[in-house]
Scaffold this motif. Structure first.
Motif, PDB file in Angstrom:
ATOM      1  N   MET A  71     -23.728  65.899  57.942  1.00 26.06           N
ATOM      2  CA  MET A  71     -22.958  66.077  56.708  1.00 26.06           C
ATOM      3  C   MET A  71     -23.857  65.992  55.486  1.00 26.06           C
ATOM      4  SD  MET A  71     -19.420  63.992  57.507  1.00 26.06           S
ATOM      5  CE  MET A  71     -18.682  64.465  55.936  1.00 26.06           C
ATOM      6  N   THR A  72     -24.882  65.147  55.556  1.00 32.91           N
ATOM      7  CA  THR A  72     -25.843  65.051  54.461  1.00 32.91           C
ATOM      8  C   THR A  72     -26.624  66.344  54.340  1.00 32.91           C
ATOM      9  OG1 THR A  72     -26.027  62.657  54.816  1.00 32.91           O
ATOM     10  CG2 THR A  72     -27.763  63.718  53.530  1.00 32.91           C
ATOM     11  N   ARG A  73     -27.065  66.883  55.468  1.00 34.11           N
ATOM     12  CA  ARG A  73     -27.802  68.157  55.446  1.00 34.11           C
ATOM     13  C   ARG A  73     -26.948  69.299  54.928  1.00 34.11           C
ATOM     14  NH1 ARG A  73     -29.817  69.075  61.317  1.00 34.11           N
ATOM     15  NH2 ARG A  73     -30.769  70.932  60.357  1.00 34.11           N
ATOM     16  N   LEU A  74     -25.656  69.274  55.229  1.00 33.56           N
ATOM     17  CA  LEU A  74     -24.755  70.327  54.748  1.00 33.56           C
ATOM     18  C   LEU A  74     -24.336  70.117  53.290  1.00 33.56           C
ATOM     19  CD1 LEU A  74     -22.448  70.768  57.872  1.00 33.56           C
ATOM     20  CD2 LEU A  74     -24.065  72.451  56.971  1.00 33.56           C
ATOM     21  N   GLY A  75     -24.674  68.986  52.718  1.00 32.59           N
ATOM     22  CA  GLY A  75     -24.371  68.736  51.315  1.00 32.59           C
ATOM     23  C   GLY A  75     -22.907  68.499  51.028  1.00 32.59           C
ATOM     24  N   VAL A  76     -22.167  67.908  51.986  1.00 25.30           N
ATOM     25  CA  VAL A  76     -20.727  67.704  51.791  1.00 25.30           C
ATOM     26  C   VAL A  76     -20.341  66.229  51.736  1.00 25.30           C
ATOM     27  CG1 VAL A  76     -20.122  69.911  52.862  1.00 25.30           C
ATOM     28  CG2 VAL A  76     -20.262  67.853  54.284  1.00 25.30           C
ATOM     29  N   LEU A  77     -21.319  65.339  51.790  1.00 21.62           N
ATOM     30  CA  LEU A  77     -21.012  63.908  51.770  1.00 21.62           C
ATOM     31  C   LEU A  77     -21.033  63.409  50.334  1.00 21.62           C
ATOM     32  CD1 LEU A  77     -20.413  61.674  53.833  1.00 21.62           C
ATOM     33  CD2 LEU A  77     -22.834  61.066  53.753  1.00 21.62           C
ATOM     34  N   ARG A  78     -19.930  62.794  49.907  1.00 17.87           N
ATOM     35  CA  ARG A  78     -19.819  62.261  48.549  1.00 17.87           C
ATOM     36  C   ARG A  78     -19.195  60.862  48.605  1.00 17.87           C
ATOM     37  NH1 ARG A  78     -21.890  66.516  48.258  1.00 17.87           N
ATOM     38  NH2 ARG A  78     -21.695  68.172  46.690  1.00 17.87           N
TER      39      ARG A  78
END
Length: 323
Positions: free
Chosen positions: A215-222
């Motif tokens: 999820m971090t690599r996909l840029g969707v973790l907030r």
């Protein structure tokens, strides 16, 4: 007489969703474990030799879906296990990994440490992902099994019922098999342990940490609209630390690297990690990405002519490499 129009709105409703820069493809060139450093890093070199054969196809994967003649932005990364096994120091390990990769023509843009995906500063990332899971309650169950929040177990369907006493003077309840969700003609049922509790701490499972990593690599973790782990580029005169806890979660090793996050990911790894990645896909298949983040990523990709799958797991690809 003057009227005043007053509107009340929750702070969360107007919270800004931070954006991140994107490559078209994030390529993971393997996980690094303590056993890779025995015998002069022989196993590590053999691993990169196998990966290098397959890595030649990466540019073509990066161009998929892009407009003609558009050069893809591709970043590479690797993950070091400092959560389950601490070994050596970042100053010793990371240069050896870079050298082993370079011997086979591979450039490593970023390095990340696994423990940072359990907790980063005061944010427990593993718990953050668990809290986003949307688990569908299986039909026709009695509730005898505790919920995910208590048991730490997640499945991809309906479990086989546990032992239940039948009412007096009735026949025992018949056994029934587990059932995978969806319309699969034959079930492949998966039941995943997300954590275990020890006397002094909670130990998050490898599959859950790998899900946080994806999820971090996909840029969707907030967290409250903010990005959590951003790559840190070491100044030329700053040496790598000698303590894993002092190493930033993600370190940019190549000053010319394209952004760390990617619209899609490709992971190259040994076949022994296939069960873990099956668990990762099961977890991510039940993660609810905040709508504001999903819209933001889709809009950014669309502005480049790239259409992303709606499902998070459909943005993940793998190459499993045997011996």
């Amino acid at each position: 007489m003057m009227s005043v129009d007053v509107r009340f709105q929750e702070a969360a409703a107007v919270r800004r969703t931070e954006s991140v820069p994107y490559s078209h493809l994030s390529v993971e060139l393997g996980h690094v474990y303590a056993e890779d450093f025995g015998d002069g890093c022989r196993d590590l070199r053999r691993k990169f030799a196998r990966i290098a054969d397959w890595a030649q196809a990466i540019p073509a994967l990066g161009r998929r879906g892009l407009r003609p003649h558009r050069q893809p932005r591709i970043s590479t990364c690797f993950l070091v296990d400092d959560y389950f096994h601490r070994f050596a120091t970042p100053r010793e390990v990371i240069p050896q990994v870079q050298q082993a990769a370079a011997e086979h023509g591979l450039v490593l843009d970023y390095v990340a440490r696994e423990s940072s995906f359990a907790r980063y500063d005061d944010v427990e990332l593993a718990r953050l992902v668990v809290d986003t899971l949307v688990v569908e309650p299986p039909r026709h169950t009695t509730g005898s099994r505790p919920p995910l929040s208590e048991s730490g177990w997640l499945s991809n369907g309906k479990r086989s019922p546990g032992h239940a006493d039948a009412p007096a003077m009735t026949l025992p309840l018949p056994w029934s098999p587990p059932l995978q969700s969806g319309d699969a003609p034959h079930s492949i049922f998966v039941d995943i342990e997300l954590w275990s509790d020890e006397p002094d701490r909670r130990v998050w499972a490898c599959a859950l940490l790998a899900s946080v990593w994806q999820m971090t690599r996909l840029g969707v973790l907030r967290h409250r609209g903010q990005t959590i782990t951003q790559p840190y580029q070491l100044p030329p005169d700053e040496p790598l630390p000698t303590d894993w806890d002092r190493l930033p979660a993600i370190v940019q090793l190549n000053p010319d690297a394209t952004p760390f996050c990617g619209y899609r990911t490709v992971t190259l790894m040994d076949t022994r990690y296939l069960p873990v990645e099956l668990a990762v896909r099961t977890i991510l298949g039940q993660v609810a990405v905040p709508p504001a983040v999903a819209r933001q990523v889709a809009k950014r990709a669309g502005s480049e002519g790239l259409e992303l799958p709606d499902e998070l797991v459909d943005r993940l690809s793998y190459v499993f490499i045997g011996e």
